[in-house]
Structures are given as C-alpha cells and as structure tokens.
Design a protein around this motif. Structure first.
Motif, PDB file in Angstrom:
ATOM      1  N   ALA A 123     -18.266  82.871  36.685  1.00 21.36           N
ATOM      2  CA  ALA A 123     -18.441  81.451  36.354  1.00 21.36           C
ATOM      3  C   ALA A 123     -19.887  81.147  36.002  1.00 21.36           C
ATOM      4  O   ALA A 123     -20.170  80.388  35.060  1.00 21.36           O
ATOM      5  CB  ALA A 123     -17.982  80.585  37.530  1.00 21.36           C
ATOM      6  N   GLU A 124     -20.837  81.757  36.742  1.00 27.65           N
ATOM      7  CA  GLU A 124     -22.254  81.544  36.447  1.00 27.65           C
ATOM      8  C   GLU A 124     -22.614  82.087  35.070  1.00 27.65           C
ATOM      9  O   GLU A 124     -23.340  81.444  34.305  1.00 27.65           O
ATOM     10  CB  GLU A 124     -23.112  82.220  37.515  1.00 27.65           C
ATOM     11  N   TYR A 125     -22.102  83.282  34.745  1.00 30.36           N
ATOM     12  CA  TYR A 125     -22.371  83.869  33.435  1.00 30.36           C
ATOM     13  C   TYR A 125     -21.802  82.987  32.324  1.00 30.36           C
ATOM     14  O   TYR A 125     -22.438  82.781  31.285  1.00 30.36           O
ATOM     15  CB  TYR A 125     -21.761  85.266  33.331  1.00 30.36           C
ATOM     16  N   ALA A 126     -20.577  82.482  32.560  1.00 32.44           N
ATOM     17  CA  ALA A 126     -19.919  81.655  31.544  1.00 32.44           C
ATOM     18  C   ALA A 126     -20.710  80.366  31.306  1.00 32.44           C
ATOM     19  O   ALA A 126     -20.876  79.920  30.159  1.00 32.44           O
ATOM     20  CB  ALA A 126     -18.489  81.338  31.965  1.00 32.44           C
ATOM     21  N   ASN A 127     -21.198  79.751  32.400  1.00 33.18           N
ATOM     22  CA  ASN A 127     -21.990  78.524  32.255  1.00 33.18           C
ATOM     23  C   ASN A 127     -23.292  78.793  31.514  1.00 33.18           C
ATOM     24  O   ASN A 127     -23.718  78.005  30.659  1.00 33.18           O
ATOM     25  CB  ASN A 127     -22.284  77.931  33.634  1.00 33.18           C
ATOM     26  N   ALA A 128     -23.931  79.932  31.848  1.00 39.42           N
ATOM     27  CA  ALA A 128     -25.183  80.279  31.170  1.00 39.42           C
ATOM     28  C   ALA A 128     -24.931  80.545  29.690  1.00 39.42           C
ATOM     29  O   ALA A 128     -25.687  80.103  28.822  1.00 39.42           O
ATOM     30  CB  ALA A 128     -25.815  81.500  31.833  1.00 39.42           C
ATOM     31  N   ALA A 129     -23.851  81.280  29.408  1.00 40.34           N
ATOM     32  CA  ALA A 129     -23.517  81.584  28.013  1.00 40.34           C
ATOM     33  C   ALA A 129     -23.184  80.311  27.242  1.00 40.34           C
ATOM     34  O   ALA A 129     -23.562  80.164  26.073  1.00 40.34           O
ATOM     35  CB  ALA A 129     -22.336  82.552  27.963  1.00 40.34           C
ATOM     36  N   ARG A 130     -22.510  79.388  27.892  1.00 34.81           N
ATOM     37  CA  ARG A 130     -22.185  78.104  27.264  1.00 34.81           C
ATOM     38  C   ARG A 130     -23.465  77.344  26.908  1.00 34.81           C
ATOM     39  O   ARG A 130     -23.586  76.759  25.817  1.00 34.81           O
ATOM     40  CB  ARG A 130     -21.326  77.284  28.221  1.00 34.81           C
ATOM     41  N   THR A 131     -24.446  77.363  27.812  1.00 33.49           N
ATOM     42  CA  THR A 131     -25.719  76.686  27.574  1.00 33.49           C
ATOM     43  C   THR A 131     -26.422  77.280  26.357  1.00 33.49           C
ATOM     44  O   THR A 131     -26.941  76.548  25.497  1.00 33.49           O
ATOM     45  CB  THR A 131     -26.618  76.799  28.817  1.00 33.49           C
TER      46      THR A 131
END
Length: 443
Positions: free
Chosen positions: A278-286
């Motif tokens: 989830a953290e990776y996905a949020n960072a990638a989204r940013t």
C-alpha cells in the motif's frame, strides 16, 4: 442602465456603469410597492397607505438598498452577456463622490476575467507510472524495525558506562535555590538516554555514568515551561544511578507477532507485505500524478490573471519563509517578497489549477457528501480526544471545508485524465521509488 467599456487589456477589464436618476427612482418605487401590502400607518388600513406618503416616509431609507440592487443587477446582466468570469471579486467604486439625491449614479468596475482554457487531447499524453514489488528483504527490514521498537533492556556489566540509547534507572531530587520543589523527585525511574523525555540538558549529562554513581545534574528550565514557578529558573538534580541497561532488540518469532496482534510470524509477515504494498502504491501514485501535471504544464499555455499569480506567489513565499523560520509562530514580521522562483511556481500552480477546474466542470466531476465525510473523519483522527471539536469547527468554517474538498476534487480530475492518457509502466526498486519521491521534494 448604461455600461461603457473603459479597459480591455489582456485579461483586465474596466467598465463604467451609469444608473440614471430616473432608473434609481423607479427602483425605489418598485421596492416600496413590493413592501406596501405589509405596511400599516395611522389613519390607513394595512396595505392601503398611498404611494406618495410611503415614498415620503421611507424613500430615503430604501435608497441605498435600491442603488446596490440596481448595480448588482447591471453586473449580473453584464456577465451574462459577455460570458466573463471574474478571477476575483470585482472592484466596484462610485466615481461621483459628491452624489446627492436626484443625480445619476456612476460607478467604475474593474476585474480580471478568467481566461479561455484550450482543449487538451489527453489521449496524446504519455505518462510514466512506476511500479515496485515488495521484496523479501523489505519485509525482513520491516520485521527488524518492529523488533527494535519492541526492544528490551538488559543490565550491563557492573562498571560499564552508560551510552546514548541506554536505559538508566535512577533516583533523583530536584532543587531550586537549594530547596526541593514539588514534582521534582522520583525513585527507581527508568530513563532512556536520548529520548528527550526530560528537560533539555538533563539526559546528556548522564551519558558516561556508572551503576552506583551519584551526580549533580545542573539544568535551566525553559522560559515557556508549563510550571510557571519553575520557568527560566536554574535547578540542580541530585541523581543516584541504580542500574545501567543496554537495549536489546526483541527476537523475531511468534511471540513478537502476537505483540502486534498477528496470529504468528507468517501472519505478521503477510500484514507487513500488504502494508508495504500500500505504501509503494501511494508513493507511485504521487509520482504518477506529478508526471501527469508536468505533461499538462508542457501541453497547455494560456494567459493567467496577474492577481491570482501574485496572490499565489505571496502565499508560497510566506509559507516557505515560515518553514525556514519555525520559531516565528505569528505573522508579525517583515513583508516577504516573492522571488523569481516563487513566481514561476505560482504560474504553474495557477495554470494547472484553472485547467483541472475547467476539466472537472466540463465533465461534471463532483465530490460526494460521503467522500467529504470520510475525508473529514480521517483528518479528525489526527486530533485524538478532540474529534468532536474538529467536526464542529469544520462544519462552521467554509474555508476549512474547501481546503478538504479541493484535493479530493483534484484527485478525481487527475484520475479522469489518467484513464484517457497513455500510461507507460516502469518496474522499479523500492530505492528508485524513494529517490523519485525525494526528487519531487527537492523540485
């Protein structure tokens, strides 16, 4: 009502609006006639007061209101006819300062109109999207961090000196001017050196002490200390060191897992893997959102309202100044002048903000009440124990509501554009993703 254009330069507009004395008089008559059914005066039945008497009695009292309504109606008609959308509240001023009853009313109106936003072919945009898999090493690192957090302390060999991070068990008595003060004493107190739990300077002086040692710790209470009778005063703490213990990380096993609510170690690993994903996905989204905004900024160009750019640049400069001067809490300081860099960033923000707002309006993108409630709830959780007060503040403050709604709206517009754009996925490592986030912060 006569409207005469006085300025048409770029996005700047200026007009002179003339409301003739006859038009104002008719507006006053209209308002008096609308009120007459409810007016009751001595000698007349309710609603039967003659118009002339009404005007003599109340004409002057409704004159200002009639004047304001007349100008407002003229402005509304003007915007309906021209299609202009003011970037900010129009500046409206009377030009005949010595106006008296019976004169025409002349006002000047100036504003900056919002620009025409060109259409963008979103399908022609190419946006890079980073994806990162959660590797076993990352899960192991997260486990080790949990173990360090759940650390125990083991007694050091007698005669060992206390190091930063060690736990010392102490008795202490605090004195000001040789007199012990209330709340300044304790026995068998476990203090982790470097934790910052005591007043500044206390823990640093215990680095290097040994079991059985007695030490006088000299400190000065902060000027803003919560106990007013101690604020700013020098104090001496007589400290006796009873034990020195070193930190030992907890073992990575099923027992550690149960401390964090997992059934066993494998279940804890699974939870950590999901959290990291989830953290990776949020960072990638940013990063993806930033890449999209960069692409939009290059793809579109139009005139910007100078007042909006100036306001945004001032806000950026002010915010960055406070970040660089965290000790200044209020706004009683010299004026912060925006730099060229601030102005450039402001132009980008205004340009993209206007573009996203236009896309959202055309596509009828909205933020639902449920989405707002969820967002408010998430923010309220940042104030434990004060959630109710936060809810009440937000409900009564339109600006606060807008600050919550704006990023939700922006994200929904971004999602709409991303669905149309060409997405190029790029597999990266966790470190590469982190570097991309850091590069954004530096930019």
């Amino acid at each position: 009502m006569q409207v005469t254009e006085t300025l048409n330069e770029g996005l700047k507009r200026g007009y002179e609006i003339t409301m003739t004395a006859a038009e104002l008089d008719a507006k006053v008559d209209e308002k008096l006639e609308a009120a007459r059914p409810e007016v009751q005066m001595k000698g007349f039945r309710k609603g039967k007061v003659p118009k002339a008497l009404l005007k003599k009695q109340f004409g002057k009292s409704v004159l200002g209101e009639a004047m304001q309504e007349g100008i407002d109606d003229a402005l509304k008609s003007h915007f309906d006819e021209t299609g202009d959308r003011p970037a900010q509240q129009p500046d409206v001023k009377m030009t005949n300062d010595e106006w008296k009853e019976g004169d025409d009313v002349v006002v000047s109106v100036s504003y900056e109109t919002l620009p025409e936003i060109p259409d963008v072919d979103f399908a022609a945009l190419t946006v890079e999207k980073m994806t990162a898999e959660v590797e076993d090493e990352a899960v192991q690192e997260a486990l080790e961090n949990l173990a360090a957090t759940a650390q125990n302390f083991e007694k050091r060999r007698k005669g060992s000196k206390a190091k930063d991070g060690d736990q010392v068990t102490i008795d202490f008595v605090g004195k000001v001017d040789g007199e012990a003060f209330e709340g300044g004493s304790a026995e068998d107190y476990p203090l982790v050196l470097g934790s910052g739990s005591f007043i500044p300077g206390f823990e640093e002086q215990l680095v290097g002490v040994k079991e059985g040692e007695e030490k006088a710790v000299e400190v000065t209470f902060p000027e803003q200390y919560q106990a007013a009778n101690l604020a700013g005063k020098a104090a001496v703490f007589d400290v006796t060191v009873k034990e020195v213990a070193e930190p030992k990380p907890a073992e990575i096993n099923d027992e550690l897992a149960t401390k964090y609510g997992a059934e066993d170690l494998e279940a804890l690993k699974g939870q950590l893997r999901e959290r990291l994903a989830a953290e990776y996905a949020n960072a990638a989204r940013t990063v993806t959102k930033r890449n999209l905004l960069d692409a939009l900024d290059e793809a579109v160009s139009f005139d910007l309202p100078p007042s909006m750019v100036e306001a945004e640049a001032n806000q950026i400069a002010h915010q960055l100044w406070h970040e660089e001067n965290p000790d200044v809490q209020g706004h009683d300081h010299e004026k912060i002048e925006p730099t060229d860099e601030h102005n450039k960033l402001a132009e980008r923000r205004v340009r993209l903000g206007l573009l996203l707002a236009e896309v959202g309006q055309k596509q009828e993108i909205t933020v639902s009440d449920q989405e707002m409630q969820q967002a408010v709830f998430r923010q309220a959780q940042q104030y434990p124990g004060q959630e109710r007060a936060f809810f009440e503040f937000v409900q009564k403050n339109q600006q606060a509501l807008q600050q919550i709604r704006a990023p939700l709206f922006e994200d929904k517009v971004v999602d709409y554009i991303l669905e149309l754009a060409k997405i190029e996925e790029k597999q990266v490592s966790k470190d590469d993703l982190q570097k991309a986030i850091e590069a954004m912060d530096e930019g």
